[in-house]
Design a protein around this motif. Structure first.
Motif, mmCIF file in Angstrom:
data_model
loop_
_atom_site.group_PDB
_atom_site.id
_atom_site.type_symbol
_atom_site.label_atom_id
_atom_site.label_comp_id
_atom_site.label_asym_id
_atom_site.label_seq_id
_atom_site.Cartn_x
_atom_site.Cartn_y
_atom_site.Cartn_z
ATOM 1 N N ALA A 168 0.820 -1.205 0.000
ATOM 2 C CA ALA A 168 0.000 0.000 0.000
ATOM 3 C C ALA A 168 0.856 1.258 0.000
ATOM 4 O O ALA A 168 0.444 2.292 -0.505
ATOM 5 N N TRP A 169 2.030 1.167 0.603
ATOM 6 C CA TRP A 169 2.936 2.308 0.626
ATOM 7 C C TRP A 169 4.359 1.828 0.894
ATOM 8 O O TRP A 169 4.585 0.671 1.270
ATOM 9 N N GLN A 170 5.284 2.721 0.691
ATOM 10 C CA GLN A 170 6.692 2.515 1.014
ATOM 11 C C GLN A 170 7.086 3.564 2.046
ATOM 12 O O GLN A 170 6.697 4.733 1.941
ATOM 13 N N GLU A 171 7.832 3.134 3.067
ATOM 14 C CA GLU A 171 8.368 4.091 4.024
ATOM 15 C C GLU A 171 9.532 4.830 3.373
ATOM 16 O O GLU A 171 10.503 4.192 2.929
ATOM 17 N N GLU A 172 9.422 6.146 3.268
ATOM 18 C CA GLU A 172 10.533 6.913 2.714
ATOM 19 C C GLU A 172 11.772 6.686 3.572
ATOM 20 O O GLU A 172 11.719 6.770 4.794
ATOM 21 N N ARG A 173 12.896 6.393 2.912
ATOM 22 C CA ARG A 173 14.148 6.105 3.617
ATOM 23 C C ARG A 173 15.065 7.307 3.545
ATOM 24 O O ARG A 173 15.341 7.840 2.482
ATOM 25 N N ILE A 209 5.254 7.001 1.068
ATOM 26 C CA ILE A 209 5.276 7.393 -0.327
ATOM 27 C C ILE A 209 4.771 6.232 -1.190
ATOM 28 O O ILE A 209 4.658 5.089 -0.725
ATOM 29 N N ASP A 210 4.451 6.539 -2.442
ATOM 30 C CA ASP A 210 4.069 5.479 -3.372
ATOM 31 C C ASP A 210 5.249 4.540 -3.580
ATOM 32 O O ASP A 210 6.401 4.988 -3.679
ATOM 33 N N PRO A 211 4.997 3.235 -3.656
ATOM 34 C CA PRO A 211 6.098 2.285 -3.838
ATOM 35 C C PRO A 211 6.898 2.581 -5.102
ATOM 36 O O PRO A 211 6.330 2.865 -6.161
ATOM 37 N N LYS A 212 8.208 2.530 -4.955
ATOM 38 C CA LYS A 212 9.120 2.773 -6.068
ATOM 39 C C LYS A 212 9.701 1.454 -6.562
ATOM 40 O O LYS A 212 9.776 0.479 -5.815
ATOM 41 N N PRO A 213 10.151 1.397 -7.829
ATOM 42 C CA PRO A 213 10.806 0.179 -8.325
ATOM 43 C C PRO A 213 12.134 -0.043 -7.619
ATOM 44 O O PRO A 213 12.759 0.902 -7.126
ATOM 45 N N GLY A 214 12.567 -1.308 -7.566
ATOM 46 C CA GLY A 214 13.826 -1.648 -6.927
ATOM 47 C C GLY A 214 15.022 -1.193 -7.732
ATOM 48 O O GLY A 214 14.857 -0.572 -8.792
ATOM 49 N N PRO A 215 16.243 -1.468 -7.273
ATOM 50 C CA PRO A 215 16.541 -2.281 -6.096
ATOM 51 C C PRO A 215 16.139 -1.585 -4.797
ATOM 52 O O PRO A 215 16.083 -0.362 -4.733
ATOM 53 N N TRP A 216 15.868 -2.445 -3.759
ATOM 54 C CA TRP A 216 15.333 -1.944 -2.505
ATOM 55 C C TRP A 216 16.232 -2.311 -1.319
ATOM 56 O O TRP A 216 16.880 -3.349 -1.302
ATOM 57 N N ASP A 217 16.223 -1.445 -0.363
ATOM 58 C CA ASP A 217 16.555 -1.751 1.030
ATOM 59 C C ASP A 217 15.548 -0.952 1.833
ATOM 60 O O ASP A 217 15.877 0.033 2.486
ATOM 61 N N ASP A 218 14.279 -1.385 1.743
ATOM 62 C CA ASP A 218 13.172 -0.526 2.140
ATOM 63 C C ASP A 218 12.083 -1.304 2.865
ATOM 64 O O ASP A 218 11.929 -2.516 2.687
ATOM 65 N N CYS A 219 11.314 -0.544 3.637
ATOM 66 C CA CYS A 219 10.183 -1.090 4.376
ATOM 67 C C CYS A 219 8.891 -0.689 3.684
ATOM 68 O O CYS A 219 8.736 0.462 3.242
ATOM 69 N N PHE A 220 7.967 -1.639 3.602
ATOM 70 C CA PHE A 220 6.690 -1.432 2.938
ATOM 71 C C PHE A 220 5.547 -1.778 3.886
ATOM 72 O O PHE A 220 5.669 -2.677 4.722
ATOM 73 N N TRP A 242 3.949 -5.369 8.007
ATOM 74 C CA TRP A 242 5.183 -4.710 7.568
ATOM 75 C C TRP A 242 6.120 -5.738 6.954
ATOM 76 O O TRP A 242 6.235 -6.860 7.447
ATOM 77 N N VAL A 243 6.797 -5.324 5.876
ATOM 78 C CA VAL A 243 7.803 -6.193 5.271
ATOM 79 C C VAL A 243 8.945 -5.326 4.765
ATOM 80 O O VAL A 243 8.727 -4.256 4.176
ATOM 81 N N VAL A 244 10.155 -5.762 5.037
ATOM 82 C CA VAL A 244 11.349 -5.131 4.470
ATOM 83 C C VAL A 244 11.842 -6.015 3.341
ATOM 84 O O VAL A 244 11.939 -7.244 3.494
ATOM 85 N N VAL A 245 12.143 -5.389 2.198
ATOM 86 C CA VAL A 245 12.704 -6.110 1.049
ATOM 87 C C VAL A 245 14.086 -5.530 0.768
ATOM 88 O O VAL A 245 14.242 -4.313 0.629
ATOM 89 N N THR A 248 6.849 -7.105 12.789
ATOM 90 C CA THR A 248 5.702 -6.518 13.482
ATOM 91 C C THR A 248 5.688 -5.006 13.447
ATOM 92 O O THR A 248 4.719 -4.387 13.898
ATOM 93 N N GLY A 249 6.728 -4.368 12.937
ATOM 94 C CA GLY A 249 6.757 -2.920 12.845
ATOM 95 C C GLY A 249 7.886 -2.470 11.952
ATOM 96 O O GLY A 249 8.721 -3.269 11.528
ATOM 97 N N PRO A 250 7.954 -1.188 11.651
ATOM 98 C CA PRO A 250 8.994 -0.672 10.761
ATOM 99 C C PRO A 250 10.324 -0.520 11.476
ATOM 100 O O PRO A 250 10.385 -0.557 12.715
ATOM 101 N N PRO A 251 11.420 -0.342 10.739
ATOM 102 C CA PRO A 251 12.693 -0.008 11.373
ATOM 103 C C PRO A 251 12.535 1.224 12.272
ATOM 104 O O PRO A 251 11.774 2.146 11.960
ATOM 105 N N ASN A 252 13.245 1.210 13.384
ATOM 106 C CA ASN A 252 13.169 2.257 14.410
ATOM 107 C C ASN A 252 11.798 2.320 15.068
ATOM 108 O O ASN A 252 11.449 3.309 15.721
ATOM 109 N N GLY A 253 11.018 1.252 14.913
ATOM 110 C CA GLY A 253 9.657 1.246 15.442
ATOM 111 C C GLY A 253 9.575 1.268 16.955
ATOM 112 O O GLY A 253 8.529 1.639 17.498
#
Length: 266
Positions: free
Chosen positions: A166-171, A182-193, A219-222, A236-241
């Motif tokens: 549904a969204w990407q956490e801006e890194r 933010i809207d999900p961006k194409p990879g490559p990723w080191d990101d939380c969604f 939550w999922v990190v790819v 169960t939560g985002p980085p720094n959650g």
């Protein structure tokens, strides 16, 4: 079934074989389907539990009410991926296709408690569960898994990763979420969604295998910036959650997460 000399625990179901090393952070060392290894091999790889936090804690610091705590810094200026992966776990039970492990929370984590991890293997799926309990005070915590999947299987084509977050956490430049979605961006990723209906990611190794990673967690990190392997991490939560979106383990309510990897041949 356990190897007493190395304390490896091996589970089998059909032609699926799972190997867990409780001494090395209770990580999955190997998952083989029909003799094909799915996980990157090596002491730091396989699939390890992230507990009692996932990803980075900013500057290694978090608060619980008025108390401020400092975790050891092991990722530049931050603390990453919890203490469970650096701990020897105790085998609670193990049979042919199921096993359970636990360890007692302790230094450097400031709160006493217990973490339990279970595995259940069938011919076409692996179910993983993590639970965090407190022996006293309530505290914020997170839990999840960090698998390193091989990018190719047996020399075939590279994997395709299919999911619709549904969204990407801006890194930010510090690798921490900025707080903006933010809207999900194409990879490559080191990101939380964010996947509010539950994690649902399909991995496709063309003409080899399809594997679905599902969880009720949101939550999922790819991570797919390495050539040899990539990671799909339900948590169960985002980085720094612990700081930005704390979930509390209380005497009445443990923190729990389950995930399933299910596969079929192509």
């Amino acid at each position: 079934m356990s190897d007493n000399e190395t304390r490896l625990t091996r589970l089998t179901a059909g032609d699926a074989e799972l190997t867990v090393n409780p001494d090395n952070g209770c990580r999955i060392e190997s998952l083989r389907i029909g003799g094909t290894e799915l996980l990157r091999q090596g002491e730091r790889y396989g699939c390890f539990p992230m507990v009692p936090w996932c990803g980075r804690i900013e500057l290694g610091q978090f608060r619980n009410g008025g108390e401020k705590h400092q975790m050891p810094l092991n990722s530049g200026p931050h603390a990453i991926h919890g203490t469970g992966r650096d701990t020897a776990w105790r085998t609670a039970r193990a049979d042919k296709a199921e096993a359970a492990f636990m360890y007692e929370l302790g230094e450097p984590w400031p709160y006493p408690g217990r973490v339990t991890q279970t595995f259940e293997l069938t011919e076409d799926a692996l179910t993983l569960q993590l639970g965090v309990e407190t022996y006293g005070d309530s505290f914020p915590a997170q839990a999840g898994w960090h698998p390193w999947f091989n990018r190719t299987l047996g020399g075939g084509e590279p994997v395709r990763i299919d999911f619709s977050p549904a969204w990407q956490e801006e890194r930010g430049a510090d690798h921490l979420p900025t707080g903006r979605r933010i809207d999900p961006k194409p990879g490559p990723w080191d990101d939380c969604f964010g996947m509010p209906d539950g994690v649902d990611v399909t991995l496709i190794w063309p003409e080899r295998l399809e594997l679905k990673v599902t969880s009720r967690a949101e939550w999922v990190v790819v991570f797919d910036e390495q050539e040899a392997a990539f990671c799909v991490e339900p948590q169960t939560g985002p980085p720094n959650g612990l700081n930005t979106l704390p979930q509390y383990v209380t005497p009445l309510e443990p923190l729990e997460i389950a995930a399933t990897w299910s596969w079929r041949r192509l």
